[in-house]
Write a protein that holds these residues in place. Structure first.
Motif, short mmCIF file in Angstrom:
data_model
loop_
_atom_site.label_atom_id
_atom_site.label_comp_id
_atom_site.label_asym_id
_atom_site.label_seq_id
_atom_site.Cartn_x
_atom_site.Cartn_y
_atom_site.Cartn_z
N GLN A 12 56.65 32.86 46.11
CA GLN A 12 57.49 33.16 47.24
C GLN A 12 56.70 33.91 48.32
O GLN A 12 55.70 34.57 48.01
N PRO A 13 57.14 33.83 49.56
CA PRO A 13 56.48 34.64 50.60
C PRO A 13 56.45 36.11 50.20
O PRO A 13 57.41 36.64 49.66
N GLY A 14 55.30 36.72 50.47
CA GLY A 14 55.10 38.10 50.07
C GLY A 14 54.51 38.27 48.69
O GLY A 14 54.12 39.38 48.31
N GLY A 15 54.44 37.20 47.94
CA GLY A 15 53.91 37.26 46.59
C GLY A 15 52.40 37.23 46.55
O GLY A 15 51.72 37.21 47.59
N SER A 16 51.87 37.22 45.33
CA SER A 16 50.42 37.26 45.12
C SER A 16 49.98 36.19 44.15
O SER A 16 50.74 35.77 43.27
N LEU A 17 48.75 35.76 44.32
CA LEU A 17 48.08 34.87 43.39
C LEU A 17 46.62 35.26 43.31
O LEU A 17 46.07 35.80 44.27
N ARG A 18 46.01 34.96 42.19
CA ARG A 18 44.58 35.22 42.01
C ARG A 18 43.91 33.91 41.64
O ARG A 18 44.17 33.36 40.57
N LEU A 19 43.06 33.44 42.51
CA LEU A 19 42.32 32.21 42.25
C LEU A 19 40.97 32.55 41.62
O LEU A 19 40.36 33.57 41.95
N THR A 67 41.16 39.19 49.13
CA THR A 67 39.93 39.86 48.72
C THR A 67 39.12 38.92 47.84
O THR A 67 39.62 38.43 46.82
N MET A 68 37.90 38.69 48.24
CA MET A 68 37.01 37.82 47.47
C MET A 68 36.00 38.66 46.72
O MET A 68 35.46 39.63 47.26
N THR A 69 35.78 38.32 45.47
CA THR A 69 34.79 39.03 44.66
C THR A 69 33.94 38.02 43.90
O THR A 69 34.28 36.83 43.83
N ARG A 70 32.84 38.51 43.36
CA ARG A 70 32.00 37.65 42.54
C ARG A 70 31.54 38.41 41.30
O ARG A 70 31.43 39.64 41.32
N ASP A 71 31.30 37.67 40.24
CA ASP A 71 30.78 38.23 39.01
C ASP A 71 29.53 37.43 38.65
O ASP A 71 29.64 36.30 38.15
N ASN A 72 28.39 37.99 38.93
CA ASN A 72 27.15 37.27 38.69
C ASN A 72 26.84 37.10 37.19
O ASN A 72 26.04 36.24 36.83
N SER A 73 27.45 37.92 36.36
CA SER A 73 27.23 37.76 34.92
C SER A 73 28.02 36.59 34.35
O SER A 73 27.65 36.03 33.32
N GLN A 74 29.10 36.24 35.02
CA GLN A 74 29.96 35.14 34.57
C GLN A 74 29.88 33.90 35.46
O GLN A 74 30.50 32.89 35.18
N ASN A 75 29.11 34.00 36.55
CA ASN A 75 28.99 32.90 37.52
C ASN A 75 30.35 32.48 38.07
O ASN A 75 30.66 31.28 38.15
N THR A 76 31.15 33.47 38.42
CA THR A 76 32.48 33.17 38.93
C THR A 76 32.73 33.89 40.24
O THR A 76 32.13 34.93 40.53
N VAL A 77 33.62 33.32 41.02
CA VAL A 77 34.15 34.00 42.20
C VAL A 77 35.66 33.99 42.08
O VAL A 77 36.23 33.08 41.47
N LEU A 79 39.49 34.99 44.25
CA LEU A 79 40.15 35.27 45.52
C LEU A 79 41.52 35.85 45.19
O LEU A 79 42.42 35.13 44.72
N GLN A 80 41.65 37.14 45.40
CA GLN A 80 42.94 37.80 45.23
C GLN A 80 43.71 37.65 46.53
O GLN A 80 43.26 38.09 47.58
N MET A 81 44.87 37.04 46.44
CA MET A 81 45.67 36.75 47.63
C MET A 81 46.98 37.52 47.53
O MET A 81 47.79 37.27 46.62
N ASN A 82 47.19 38.44 48.43
CA ASN A 82 48.41 39.23 48.47
C ASN A 82 49.19 38.93 49.73
O ASN A 82 48.65 38.40 50.71
N ASP A 83 50.46 39.31 49.72
CA ASP A 83 51.33 39.11 50.89
C ASP A 83 51.21 37.69 51.42
O ASP A 83 50.98 37.45 52.61
N LEU A 84 51.37 36.75 50.53
CA LEU A 84 51.20 35.35 50.91
C LEU A 84 52.26 34.90 51.90
O LEU A 84 53.43 35.34 51.84
#
Length: 122
Positions: A12-19, A67-77, A79-84
């Protein structure tokens, strides 16, 4: 090279997801990475980028919400998405590289895979 994005869904609008994006087949810790999104009928839109040193850049419409982050030990990125918002609805892809002026362009668009669908709807 593999780039596998996951974590999308209906929210829903205002919600969050983490990709998340699991990567393999290239030297991750030396690569800048991006998230981009696409809506059918529209051009691909770059959303965010992270340099190999962890600095991040964002398109104006998501600043303060994503907010985008990376983990070089896991080879992952991630994207935390808030207030969608409704206009965040799109298929999201992770990509190697960043478009100008942040980088020299995407590398290997053929490796983006199916992306992950984010739908923001009430």
């Amino acid at each position: 090279v593999q780039l596998v994005a996951s974590g999308g869904g209906l929210v829903q609008p205002g919600g969050s997801l983490r990709l998340s994006c699991a990567t393999s087949g290239f030297t991750f810790n030396t690569a800048g990475m991006s998230w981009a999104r696409h809506v059918p009928g529209k051009e691909l839109e770059w959303v965010s980028g992270i340099y190999r040193d962890g600095r991040t850049v964002y398109t104006d419409s998501v600043k303060g919400r994503f907010t985008m982050t990376r983990d070089n030990s896991q080879n992952t990125v991630t994207l935390q998405m808030n207030d969608l918002k409704l206009e965040d609805t799109a298929t999201y892809y992770c990509a190697i590289g960043m478009p100008a002026p942040y980088g020299r362009g995407y590398i290997g668009a053929e490796y983006w895979g199916r992306g992950t669908q984010v739908t923001v709807s009430s």
